[in-house]
Design an enzyme around this catalytic site. Structure first.
Site, PDB file in Angstrom:
ATOM      1  N   ARG A 290      -4.440  -0.480  -2.161  1.00 38.36           N
ATOM      2  CA  ARG A 290      -4.194   0.810  -2.461  1.00 38.36           C
ATOM      3  C   ARG A 290      -4.076   1.081  -3.954  1.00 38.36           C
ATOM      4  NH1 ARG A 290      -0.117   4.475  -2.234  1.00 38.36           N
ATOM      5  NH2 ARG A 290       0.493   3.591  -0.236  1.00 38.36           N
ATOM      6  N   HIS A 294      -0.705   7.323  -1.959  1.00 40.81           N
ATOM      7  CA  HIS A 294      -1.207   7.343  -0.380  1.00 40.81           C
ATOM      8  C   HIS A 294      -1.959   8.851  -0.261  1.00 40.81           C
ATOM      9  CE1 HIS A 294      -1.246   7.284   4.021  1.00 40.81           C
ATOM     10  NE2 HIS A 294      -0.710   8.599   3.843  1.00 40.81           N
ATOM     11  N   TYR A 303       8.172   3.414  -4.666  1.00 47.14           N
ATOM     12  CA  TYR A 303       8.483   2.445  -3.779  1.00 47.14           C
ATOM     13  C   TYR A 303       7.629   0.954  -4.093  1.00 47.14           C
ATOM     14  CZ  TYR A 303       4.276   4.538  -1.864  1.00 47.14           C
ATOM     15  OH  TYR A 303       2.894   4.955  -1.930  1.00 47.14           O
TER      16      TYR A 303
END
Length: 396
Positions: A290, A294, A303
């Site tokens: 990705r 998200h 993160y």
């Protein structure tokens, strides 16, 4: 302590002994793709032979490859335009697919007209391959409808927001295909259900595995492992590569390079063919990444590291097909320019449509609760409309 080190300790806090090296090796295999990764086009656009899966793309011509390239470019442009529309306040949220174009287009183009697809909320590329107009997706993310396409005509189920729930729906549908005798030969039907790596930790997915397995349902479980379940890496979801989970349920699992549209097409055709002939379900793990957040409410810089993102940019699914087409003189500059122009026009059309979308009437929420209305729904509608009319402008 690193995440890999955490997994090598027992509940009592002591070392896991001889298992430590094995577990760490398993985690590294999960994060790097592993030796069993099926790949037909390298990141540099070089063709790799594969005796098992080459036959499933033997009929793919230069024109077909140009079509796959076009699909991915247009799908990416839709995604980027919708992302921008959300940032400008035109959509409440958007779920990006950036980096996952090959996984979705390869699988989507493997489906036959009679097959059925069950998406989650990120399958904009599969929707494109099933003939769904990108404009039909916007109402979901604007909050004005639940999707306006005909799921029967397109054989593409409405988006599912609840994580993993579509797997149960797909398992039931595929069981129905088998009960109705629609499997068993070359003309058989199959179903494909899409979900992410994070969904594999949901009970609904495992229940779907169980039911599809024991009833030999013609169902392809297509897991897009994009390495991150929101903010949790895959290594926090599993000790083994996800495709190996299929063993516990008694059906085949396979890992494919999800950034390789040709390999994804081949593996998806094989899996669907296996299912339509009545051999039970198959799990595909499309190993991809990705490249964006998200959703547009997420900040991935909190993160994950930028060097990870940069490394995956070198594996871009579109660029490897472009490199292959150029290397083998299957496309000229005019082709690439025409695709880019088509993408610009598609984005402009999407933007114009989004800005002109009317607000739906408030009574619309009651219109499709059931296939046919009921006295209870009519009563609730009338009560709500009377209440709503009491506010300024409430008559609308």
């Amino acid at each position: 302590m690193s995440s890999a080190e955490q997994w090598t300790h027992t509940e009592r806090g002591g070392p896991a002994g001889g298992r430590a090296t094995e577990v760490i090796a398993g985690l590294r295999g999960t994060s790097e793709g592993g030796p069993e990764l099926v790949q037909l086009l390298t990141p540099e656009g070089e063709r790799v032979g594969n005796a098992e899966f080459d036959p499933y793309v033997a009929d793919v011509t230069a024109e077909d490859l140009r079509g796959l390239y076009r699909d991915m470019v247009l799908v990416r442009r839709v995604d980027r335009e919708a992302n921008a529309l959300q940032r400008q306040g035109q959509l409440g949220i958007w779920v990006p697919l950036l980096g996952q174009e090959a996984a979705q287009v390869g699988a989507g183009r493997a489906l036959r007209p009679a097959d059925m697809a069950f998406p989650s909320y990120r399958e904009h590329g599969v929707a494109w391959c099933r003939g769904v107009d990108p404009k039909d997706l916007l109402g979901i993310f604007r909050g004005t409808d639940h999707g306006t396409w005909d799921s029967v005509a397109t054989r593409f189920h409405p988006y599912t927001i609840v994580i993993g729930n579509q797997v149960l729906n797909a398992a039931g549908y595929a069981m129905g295909q088998r009960f109705d005798g629609r499997v068993g030969d070359d003309d058989g039907e199959a179903t494909m259900v899409f979900f992410g790596d994070g969904a594999t930790s949901q009970g609904d997915v495992h229940e779907g595995f169980v039911w599809a397995s024991v009833y030999d349902a013609p169902l392809v479980f297509f897991c897009q492992n994009n390495q991150w379940a929101i903010s949790e890496p895959t290594e926090r979801q599993t000790r083994l590569p996800l495709y190996q989970r299929a063993r516990g349920y008694g059906f085949p699992g396979i890992r494919v390079d999800g950034n390789d549209v040709l390999a994804t097409l081949a593996v998806s055709r094989w899996a669907l063919d296996t299912c339509r002939h009545g051999n039970g379900p198959v799990l595909i793990e499309a190993f991809t990444y990705r490249m964006d957040a998200h959703t547009t409410t997420d900040d991935p810089t909190r993160y994950r590291l930028s060097d990870e993102l940069e490394a995956w940019k070198l594996k871009d699914p579109i660029e490897r097909v472009r490199a292959y087409l150029i290397r083998h003189e299957h496309a000229e500059h005019e082709f690439f320019d025409s695709v880019q122009a088509e993408a610009d026009a598609l984005a402009a059309d999407l933007r114009e449509f989004c800005f002109a979308m009317p607000e739906p009437p408030v009574a619309q929420m009651f219109d499709h609760v059931y296939a046919e209305t009921s006295p209870q729904v009519r009563e609730q509608r009338d009560e709500f409309l009377a209440y709503h009319a009491g506010f300024a402008g409430g008559e609308h």
